[in-house]
Design a protein around this motif. Structure first.
Motif, short mmCIF file in Angstrom:
data_model
loop_
_atom_site.label_atom_id
_atom_site.label_comp_id
_atom_site.label_asym_id
_atom_site.label_seq_id
_atom_site.Cartn_x
_atom_site.Cartn_y
_atom_site.Cartn_z
N VAL A 474 0.85 -1.19 0.00
CA VAL A 474 0.00 0.00 0.00
C VAL A 474 0.89 1.24 0.00
O VAL A 474 2.07 1.17 0.30
N GLU A 475 0.31 2.38 -0.35
CA GLU A 475 1.05 3.64 -0.26
C GLU A 475 1.45 3.87 1.20
O GLU A 475 0.63 3.74 2.10
N TRP A 476 2.71 4.22 1.43
CA TRP A 476 3.22 4.24 2.80
C TRP A 476 2.50 5.26 3.70
O TRP A 476 2.36 5.04 4.91
N ALA A 477 2.03 6.37 3.13
CA ALA A 477 1.37 7.40 3.95
C ALA A 477 -0.12 7.12 4.15
O ALA A 477 -0.77 7.75 5.00
N LYS A 478 -0.67 6.18 3.40
CA LYS A 478 -2.09 5.89 3.47
C LYS A 478 -2.42 5.06 4.72
O LYS A 478 -1.74 4.08 5.01
N PRO A 479 -3.46 5.42 5.46
CA PRO A 479 -3.83 4.65 6.66
C PRO A 479 -4.56 3.37 6.27
O PRO A 479 -5.78 3.23 6.44
N ASP A 480 -3.81 2.43 5.72
CA ASP A 480 -4.38 1.19 5.20
C ASP A 480 -3.53 0.03 5.70
O ASP A 480 -2.50 -0.30 5.11
N ASP A 481 -3.97 -0.59 6.79
CA ASP A 481 -3.20 -1.70 7.35
C ASP A 481 -4.01 -2.98 7.31
O ASP A 481 -4.84 -3.16 6.42
N LEU A 482 -3.78 -3.91 8.21
CA LEU A 482 -4.39 -5.23 8.16
C LEU A 482 -5.46 -5.36 9.26
O LEU A 482 -5.13 -5.64 10.42
N PRO A 483 -6.74 -5.14 8.92
CA PRO A 483 -7.80 -5.27 9.93
C PRO A 483 -7.81 -6.70 10.48
O PRO A 483 -7.81 -7.67 9.72
N TYR A 484 -7.81 -6.81 11.81
CA TYR A 484 -7.76 -8.15 12.41
C TYR A 484 -9.08 -8.51 13.07
O TYR A 484 -9.61 -7.78 13.91
N ASP A 485 -9.60 -9.66 12.66
CA ASP A 485 -10.79 -10.23 13.28
C ASP A 485 -10.49 -11.71 13.49
O ASP A 485 -10.29 -12.45 12.52
#
Length: 535
Positions: A474-485
């Motif tokens: 992902v773009e490094w500045a974008k708040p897009d990580d790995l949602p954990y459930d």
């Protein structure tokens, strides 16, 4: 042109250095006139590498290798064959010679190389100049015409040959052109003018200067070798592969000492380095069917060192049954694995820096950064990677961000396009995208709006993921990580094509885990306070 001139020629340096070890060859007629391109090479230059491209191009075994590479790498090989850096297709080149006028000085910018191109038929000068040096202007130098742009120059030698490289280096070659004086590289140049497919020459005097400061057993071992005036090596392919070379000395007595040193070096390789390589192949630490074949054959050859002193020269002839495809395949296997090991180490260092930055952030704020920098309504604007910029020596970039605007706002978007080396996965060339991501929510270390304290990680910091290598970038500045459930399928981990993935743990350590790690174990490593027992 200077960038493309250097790109793709780094392998020439390795071949020139290898000339010290690959010794031996029959003498050539020293009085024969050299072709115009080779005559430009100063006889006292540091070294050169010359390749008869047309001969290799026509070789059936080489054609087979090209077909395999094209199948594997597709357009990359086709682009290489078009050879925009030369201005002509590789298939039109008769001989390609790389000249190293002198060894680089300590702390210099690196090698200075001049490229000599000879084509099978007269080349189109306008097309060549347009490809390698657009907008060049004619410039006279001692009665000769150069085409110069910036710090680079092209010199048309004749209708089939031209030289190109940094302007001062091309001018230096023209200064000695046609003088025909004898020097350390004279014999090697005569060999290059013959039928050998690949020939390299090395002036040993500057090498002696470099090794004069070396100490220890290795320096003593190399001492008889570097006392030579010059080294030459030739390489020919067909059904088999042949290496020939020679170390030339001032006297026969020095050649005898050189032969003894060469035999000692070969014995060291056969008795120490080769068994270690064979053991690594056997244990699977190094892999490659081609490499196994070449190593096995070399082992047989080195049992009786192919070294002999003849008058003022040391000779070694090495003939392999392995064809060019096998030898090239072995080199590719070594290179691929070495590159992979280096990339793994660099990725590990990146993760260590990220983990250290997290802990320094914790020391300053009393907690790890939240998963995202949010607006007053809780909407994520920027990634945690922006928050740790001051702790990875990127404070100047951090200060330019507007923390109350999204990562791709009109103001922030150019900043988000800044390449941050620590966030880049080595060898992938994905620009501003990153594979270093964190699990968010569901009991993981990261929560979207608030930061977690180390005291909250009751499972133990050495048992809890902080940041992992995710398959999707992902773009490094974008708040897009790995949602954990914990009830949902886990995202894919590990770089594309890799069998493992690296993870930075909350204690700052970095470890490698297989992609097929048990899911139950992964869930336990993701949660910070799940109470799981992890062996």
């Amino acid at each position: 042109m200077t960038r493309t001139h250097r790109t793709g020629l780094a392998w020439a340096t390795a071949v020139l250095a290898a000339a010290v070890l690959l010794l031996a060859a029959p003498a050539q007629d020293k009085k024969a006139a050299l072709p115009a391109d080779l005559d430009l090479v100063p006889r006292d230059a540091a070294g050169f590498l010359s390749v008869r491209v047309a001969d290799l191009w026509a070789d059936a075994h080489f054609q087979k290798m090209r077909a395999e590479l094209t199948k594997q790498y597709g357009e990359s090989v086709k682009d290489l064959e078009k050879s925009y850096a030369l201005g002509v297709d590789l298939g039109q080149v008769e001989r390609l010679t790389v000249v190293m006028p002198k060894l680089p000085e300590p702390r210099s910018e690196g090698l200075v190389l001049v490229l000599l191109v000879t084509t099978a038929k007269p080349y189109d000068k306008a097309k060549v100049l347009g490809a390698v040096l657009p907008e060049s202007k004619e410039q006279a130098y001692k009665g000769k015409t150069l085409h110069v742009a910036g710090d680079a120059a092209v010199y048309p030698v004749n209708e089939r040959s031209y030289a190109m490289g940094p302007t001062p280096a091309v001018e230096a070659l023209l200064d000695q052109a046609g003088k025909g004086a004898q020097g350390p590289l004279s014999d090697a140049l005569a060999r290059a003018a013959g039928t050998h497919q690949v020939t390299a020459g090395l002036n040993m005097e500057p090498v002696r200067g470099l090794l004069a400061q070396a100490r220890g057993q290795e320096a003593e071992l190399f001492k008889p070798l570097v006392q030579a005036k010059s080294a030459a090596v030739s390489f020919d392919v067909g059904k088999g592969t042949t290496f020939e070379g020679r170390l030339k000395y001032a006297t026969a007595a020095e050649a005898d000492e050189g032969a003894a040193g060469a035999k000692a070096l070969v014995s060291l390789i056969a008795g120490l380095a080769l068994p270690q390589l064979e053991q690594a192949l056997e244990k699977g630490q190094i892999k490659g069917d081609n490499l196994k074949k070449v190593v096995k054959e070399f082992g047989q050859i080195l049992k009786t060192p192919p070294v002999a002193a003849k008058e003022e020269a040391v000779h070694v002839d090495i003939s392999l049954k392995a064809d060019i495809a096998t030898v090239a395949g072995a080199f590719q296997e070594v290179f691929t694995q070495a590159r992979g090991a280096a990339s793994t180490e660099r990725a590990s260092n990146n993760l260590k820096q990220i983990a250290l930055a997290m802990h320094n952030y914790h020391d300053t704020h009393g907690h790890f950064p939240p998963a995202a920098i949010c607006d007053k309504d809780g909407k994520p604007l920027l990634s945690w990677r922006v928050a740790i910029l001051p702790y990875i020596e990127q404070d100047n970039v951090y200060k330019e961000f507007r923390l109350d605007e999204p990562w791709d706002s009109e103001h922030n978007k150019p900043l988000s396009a800044t390449l941050i080396p620590v966030f880049a996965s080595p060898g992938l060339g994905e620009g501003t995208k990153t594979h270093y991501r964190a699990f968010v929510g569901g009991g993981a270390v990261f929560e979207t709006k608030k930061g977690t304290m180390i005291a909250d990680i009751t499972d133990g910091t050495s048992n809890t993921f902080l940041v992992v290598e995710a398959t999707e970038a992902v773009e490094w500045a974008k708040p897009d990580d790995l949602p954990y459930d914990p009830k949902k399928e886990l995202p894919k981990l590990g770089l594309p094509g890799a069998k493992d993935f690296q993870a930075a743990f909350a204690d700052g350590s970095v470890r490698i885990l297989p992609k097929d790690t048990d899911k139950k174990r992964l869930h336990a490593l993701i949660t910070r306070a799940g109470g799981e027992v992890i062996e």
